[in-house]
Design a protein around this motif. Structure first.
Motif, PDB file in Angstrom:
ATOM      1  N   LEU A 144      11.256  -1.845  15.147  1.00 14.67           N
ATOM      2  CA  LEU A 144      11.891  -0.383  15.412  1.00 14.67           C
ATOM      3  C   LEU A 144      11.404   0.767  14.624  1.00 14.67           C
ATOM      4  CD1 LEU A 144      15.219  -1.250  16.035  1.00 14.67           C
ATOM      5  CD2 LEU A 144      13.781  -0.735  17.963  1.00 14.67           C
ATOM      6  N   LEU A 145      10.833   0.401  12.770  1.00 17.85           N
ATOM      7  CA  LEU A 145      11.069   1.302  12.242  1.00 17.85           C
ATOM      8  C   LEU A 145       9.181   1.086  12.625  1.00 17.85           C
ATOM      9  CD1 LEU A 145      11.227   2.166   8.882  1.00 17.85           C
ATOM     10  CD2 LEU A 145       9.873   0.292   8.542  1.00 17.85           C
ATOM     11  N   LEU A 146       8.351   0.695  12.658  1.00 20.49           N
ATOM     12  CA  LEU A 146       6.684   0.851  12.744  1.00 20.49           C
ATOM     13  C   LEU A 146       7.039   1.296  14.171  1.00 20.49           C
ATOM     14  CD1 LEU A 146       5.460  -3.120  12.322  1.00 20.49           C
ATOM     15  CD2 LEU A 146       5.974  -0.743  10.651  1.00 20.49           C
ATOM     16  N   LEU A 147       7.369   0.826  15.418  1.00 19.15           N
ATOM     17  CA  LEU A 147       7.768   1.940  16.377  1.00 19.15           C
ATOM     18  C   LEU A 147       8.424   3.002  16.911  1.00 19.15           C
ATOM     19  CD1 LEU A 147       7.137   1.731  19.527  1.00 19.15           C
ATOM     20  CD2 LEU A 147       9.491   0.812  19.577  1.00 19.15           C
ATOM     21  N   THR A 148       8.936   3.555  15.623  1.00 13.96           N
ATOM     22  CA  THR A 148       9.431   5.071  15.080  1.00 13.96           C
ATOM     23  C   THR A 148       8.756   5.800  15.082  1.00 13.96           C
ATOM     24  OG1 THR A 148      12.114   4.221  14.901  1.00 13.96           O
ATOM     25  CG2 THR A 148      10.918   6.112  13.876  1.00 13.96           C
ATOM     26  N   PHE A 149       8.079   4.813  13.686  1.00 14.53           N
ATOM     27  CA  PHE A 149       6.990   6.147  12.640  1.00 14.53           C
ATOM     28  C   PHE A 149       5.705   6.423  13.020  1.00 14.53           C
ATOM     29  CE2 PHE A 149       9.113   5.874   9.219  1.00 14.53           C
ATOM     30  CZ  PHE A 149       9.718   6.476   9.032  1.00 14.53           C
ATOM     31  N   ALA A 150       5.612   5.067  14.830  1.00 15.33           N
ATOM     32  CA  ALA A 150       4.365   5.242  15.041  1.00 15.33           C
ATOM     33  C   ALA A 150       4.073   6.482  16.670  1.00 15.33           C
ATOM     34  CB  ALA A 150       3.415   3.623  16.093  1.00 15.33           C
ATOM     35  N   LEU A 151       5.554   6.569  16.980  1.00 17.81           N
ATOM     36  CA  LEU A 151       5.578   7.861  17.658  1.00 17.81           C
ATOM     37  C   LEU A 151       5.345   8.907  17.241  1.00 17.81           C
ATOM     38  CD1 LEU A 151       8.668   5.786  19.849  1.00 17.81           C
ATOM     39  CD2 LEU A 151       5.894   6.393  20.299  1.00 17.81           C
ATOM     40  N   LEU A 152       6.055   9.264  15.301  1.00 18.53           N
ATOM     41  CA  LEU A 152       6.201  10.351  15.295  1.00 18.53           C
ATOM     42  C   LEU A 152       5.028  10.817  15.053  1.00 18.53           C
ATOM     43  CD1 LEU A 152       9.085   9.520  12.961  1.00 18.53           C
ATOM     44  CD2 LEU A 152       9.089  11.128  15.015  1.00 18.53           C
ATOM     45  N   TYR A 153       3.687  10.029  14.521  1.00 15.77           N
ATOM     46  CA  TYR A 153       2.834  10.064  14.052  1.00 15.77           C
ATOM     47  C   TYR A 153       1.829   9.938  15.311  1.00 15.77           C
ATOM     48  CZ  TYR A 153      -1.620   9.870  12.011  1.00 15.77           C
ATOM     49  OH  TYR A 153      -2.651   9.848  10.759  1.00 15.77           O
ATOM     50  N   HIS A 154       1.682   9.160  15.723  1.00 11.97           N
ATOM     51  CA  HIS A 154       0.865   9.397  17.141  1.00 11.97           C
ATOM     52  C   HIS A 154       0.785  10.214  17.911  1.00 11.97           C
ATOM     53  CE1 HIS A 154      -1.601   6.236  14.902  1.00 11.97           C
ATOM     54  NE2 HIS A 154      -0.390   5.665  14.237  1.00 11.97           N
ATOM     55  N   GLU A 180       6.900  10.925  -0.389  1.00 12.09           N
ATOM     56  CA  GLU A 180       6.727  10.229  -1.163  1.00 12.09           C
ATOM     57  C   GLU A 180       8.122   9.052  -1.305  1.00 12.09           C
ATOM     58  OE1 GLU A 180       4.874  10.510  -4.764  1.00 12.09           O
ATOM     59  OE2 GLU A 180       3.538  11.499  -4.484  1.00 12.09           O
ATOM     60  N   VAL A 181       9.156   9.695  -1.232  1.00 16.25           N
ATOM     61  CA  VAL A 181      10.069   8.555  -1.264  1.00 16.25           C
ATOM     62  C   VAL A 181       9.909   7.944   0.217  1.00 16.25           C
ATOM     63  CG1 VAL A 181      12.425   8.309  -0.875  1.00 16.25           C
ATOM     64  CG2 VAL A 181      11.611  10.052  -2.335  1.00 16.25           C
ATOM     65  N   TRP A 182       9.694   8.514   1.330  1.00 21.35           N
ATOM     66  CA  TRP A 182      10.246   7.862   2.479  1.00 21.35           C
ATOM     67  C   TRP A 182       9.068   6.782   2.347  1.00 21.35           C
ATOM     68  CZ3 TRP A 182      13.022   7.249   6.907  1.00 21.35           C
ATOM     69  CH2 TRP A 182      14.303   8.582   6.504  1.00 21.35           C
ATOM     70  N   ASP A 183       7.712   7.566   1.868  1.00 19.55           N
ATOM     71  CA  ASP A 183       6.851   5.965   1.799  1.00 19.55           C
ATOM     72  C   ASP A 183       7.218   5.215   0.932  1.00 19.55           C
ATOM     73  OD1 ASP A 183       3.846   5.493   2.314  1.00 19.55           O
ATOM     74  OD2 ASP A 183       3.019   6.716   0.430  1.00 19.55           O
ATOM     75  N   TYR A 184       7.894   5.174  -0.040  1.00 20.39           N
ATOM     76  CA  TYR A 184       8.887   3.730  -0.304  1.00 20.39           C
ATOM     77  C   TYR A 184       9.321   3.018   0.292  1.00 20.39           C
ATOM     78  CZ  TYR A 184       7.147   5.679  -5.505  1.00 20.39           C
ATOM     79  OH  TYR A 184       6.720   5.874  -6.386  1.00 20.39           O
ATOM     80  N   ILE A 185      10.333   3.930   0.733  1.00 21.46           N
ATOM     81  CA  ILE A 185      11.305   3.162   1.946  1.00 21.46           C
ATOM     82  C   ILE A 185      10.830   2.856   2.671  1.00 21.46           C
ATOM     83  CG2 ILE A 185      12.839   3.364   3.542  1.00 21.46           C
ATOM     84  CD1 ILE A 185      13.940   6.482   2.633  1.00 21.46           C
ATOM     85  N   VAL A 186       9.568   3.045   3.101  1.00 19.91           N
ATOM     86  CA  VAL A 186       9.102   2.064   4.716  1.00 19.91           C
ATOM     87  C   VAL A 186       8.257   0.993   3.693  1.00 19.91           C
ATOM     88  CG1 VAL A 186       7.214   1.984   5.764  1.00 19.91           C
ATOM     89  CG2 VAL A 186       8.539   4.261   6.187  1.00 19.91           C
ATOM     90  N   GLY A 187       7.895   0.738   2.499  1.00 23.70           N
ATOM     91  CA  GLY A 187       7.709  -0.154   1.971  1.00 23.70           C
ATOM     92  C   GLY A 187       7.833  -1.270   1.709  1.00 23.70           C
ATOM     93  N   VAL A 188       9.254  -0.729   1.308  1.00 21.45           N
ATOM     94  CA  VAL A 188      10.242  -2.294   0.798  1.00 21.45           C
ATOM     95  C   VAL A 188      10.866  -2.171   2.467  1.00 21.45           C
ATOM     96  CG1 VAL A 188      12.724  -1.899   0.245  1.00 21.45           C
ATOM     97  CG2 VAL A 188      11.285  -0.654  -1.214  1.00 21.45           C
ATOM     98  N   VAL A 189      10.618  -1.831   3.632  1.00 17.23           N
ATOM     99  CA  VAL A 189      11.554  -2.127   4.332  1.00 17.23           C
ATOM    100  C   VAL A 189      10.815  -3.207   4.685  1.00 17.23           C
ATOM    101  CG1 VAL A 189      12.374  -1.933   7.111  1.00 17.23           C
ATOM    102  CG2 VAL A 189      13.724  -0.365   4.845  1.00 17.23           C
ATOM    103  N   MET A 190       9.520  -2.930   4.919  1.00 14.70           N
ATOM    104  CA  MET A 190       8.134  -3.515   5.877  1.00 14.70           C
ATOM    105  C   MET A 190       8.438  -5.132   5.316  1.00 14.70           C
ATOM    106  SD  MET A 190       5.331  -0.877   6.343  1.00 14.70           S
ATOM    107  CE  MET A 190       4.399  -2.261   6.848  1.00 14.70           C
ATOM    108  N   ALA A 191       8.408  -4.348   3.244  1.00 10.04           N
ATOM    109  CA  ALA A 191       8.723  -6.362   2.681  1.00 10.04           C
ATOM    110  C   ALA A 191       9.001  -7.000   2.285  1.00 10.04           C
ATOM    111  CB  ALA A 191       8.440  -6.032   1.556  1.00 10.04           C
ATOM    112  N   GLN A 195       1.260  -1.642   0.203  1.00  6.78           N
ATOM    113  CA  GLN A 195      -0.267  -0.247   0.112  1.00  6.78           C
ATOM    114  C   GLN A 195       1.001   0.961   0.230  1.00  6.78           C
ATOM    115  OE1 GLN A 195      -2.839  -0.607   3.294  1.00  6.78           O
ATOM    116  NE2 GLN A 195      -4.345  -0.970   2.254  1.00  6.78           N
ATOM    117  N   HIS A 196       2.214   0.998   0.283  1.00  8.33           N
ATOM    118  CA  HIS A 196       3.083   2.722   0.552  1.00  8.33           C
ATOM    119  C   HIS A 196       3.675   2.809  -0.745  1.00  8.33           C
ATOM    120  CE1 HIS A 196       3.884   3.002   4.892  1.00  8.33           C
ATOM    121  NE2 HIS A 196       3.617   1.427   5.039  1.00  8.33           N
TER     122      HIS A 196
END
Length: 249
Positions: free
Chosen positions: A190-200, A158-169, A138-139
């Motif tokens: 660690l990736l998901l925790l970082t973005f969860a904290l930054l976003y939520h 949008e570049v970060w969107d791709y980066i997160v998608g690639v790392v997740m996959a 979805q990223h």
């Protein structure tokens, strides 16, 4: 590895305690999610809330954790069958409904990983990781509700969107294939925790009474917990010289 498991369980259980509390705070709304043909809708809203809280406490104190985690898995499986599948059949073109369904599959897989039973853990690992691959894709579509989780102040969102998608996959594939022990799952956590904290966190600080925002935050935290737990799972493989013997370590 025990520390990773404990960390994951705390994240996972904390999320479900919040979910359980929400079942009491927003019982009337939760009751509307119960399929029309099921009677006593308000009772089931409260029942599930109690089950979430008690199961979470059980997991944290490690008492009857097998029963509690299996119970959570069953409840989440019922959500998928009774709520998500009918919604997806009715609205197959709405990506956000697919995301919510996949998130519940992920946290159902986590419940099985918490059991400590190898066969259930193995099933849980796949139920956890395979939907992560789909969520990662979805990223690449830049769906607004996905891209929004990359903080707007990041350069080249949008570049970060791709980066997160690639790392997740890649991390999810690593979990499935048992590559590099628990490293892929730990990176994912660690990736998901970082973005969860930054976003939520900023959103919750701005509107601490927003129940929807708490739900979204706790879903992400529950998935983070699952990634930590997956990082501590024993790698299962076949010894080259004795391929008939199942080895775990």
């Amino acid at each position: 590895m025990d520390k990773l498991t404990i960390t994951g369980k705390w994240f996972y259980a904390a999320a479900f305690i919040i979910f359980g509390i929400q079942h009491f705070m927003y019982a009337q709304f939760v009751a509307t999610l119960v399929p029309a043909w099921i009677p006593l809708k308000l009772f089931w809203a409260y029942f599930v809330g109690v089950a979430f809280i008690l199961a979470s406490i059980s997991i944290i104190i490690n008492k009857y954790a097998l029963f509690s985690s299996v119970l959570l898995g069953i409840i989440l499986a019922m959500f998928i069958v009774l709520i998500h599948i009918p919604n997806l059949v009715s609205h197959p073109q709405e990506p956000q409904r697919w995301t919510r369904a996949l998130q519940d599959v992920v946290i159902m897989g986590t419940a099985l990983m918490v059991t400590g039973e190898l066969k259930l853990q193995t099933a849980g690992k796949y139920l956890f990781a395979v939907p992560i691959i789909i969520l990662a894709l979805q990223h690449f579509t830049h769906a607004s509700f996905v891209t929004a989780k990359v903080p707007a102040w990041f350069p080249a969102v949008e570049v970060w969107d791709y980066i997160v998608g690639v790392v997740m996959a890649i991390a999810a594939i690593g979990i499935i294939t048992n590559r590099y022990m628990g490293a892929p799952a730990l990176i994912l956590a660690l990736l998901l925790l970082t973005f969860a904290l930054l976003y939520h966190v900023p959103l919750l600080l701005a509107d601490a009474h927003n129940g929807q925002q708490w739900t979204g935050a706790m879903l992400d935290i529950a998935i983070v917990g699952g990634a930590f737990i997956a990082a501590a799972l024993p790698a299962v493989y076949y010894k080259p010289s004795q391929s008939s013997n199942l080895i775990t370590k």
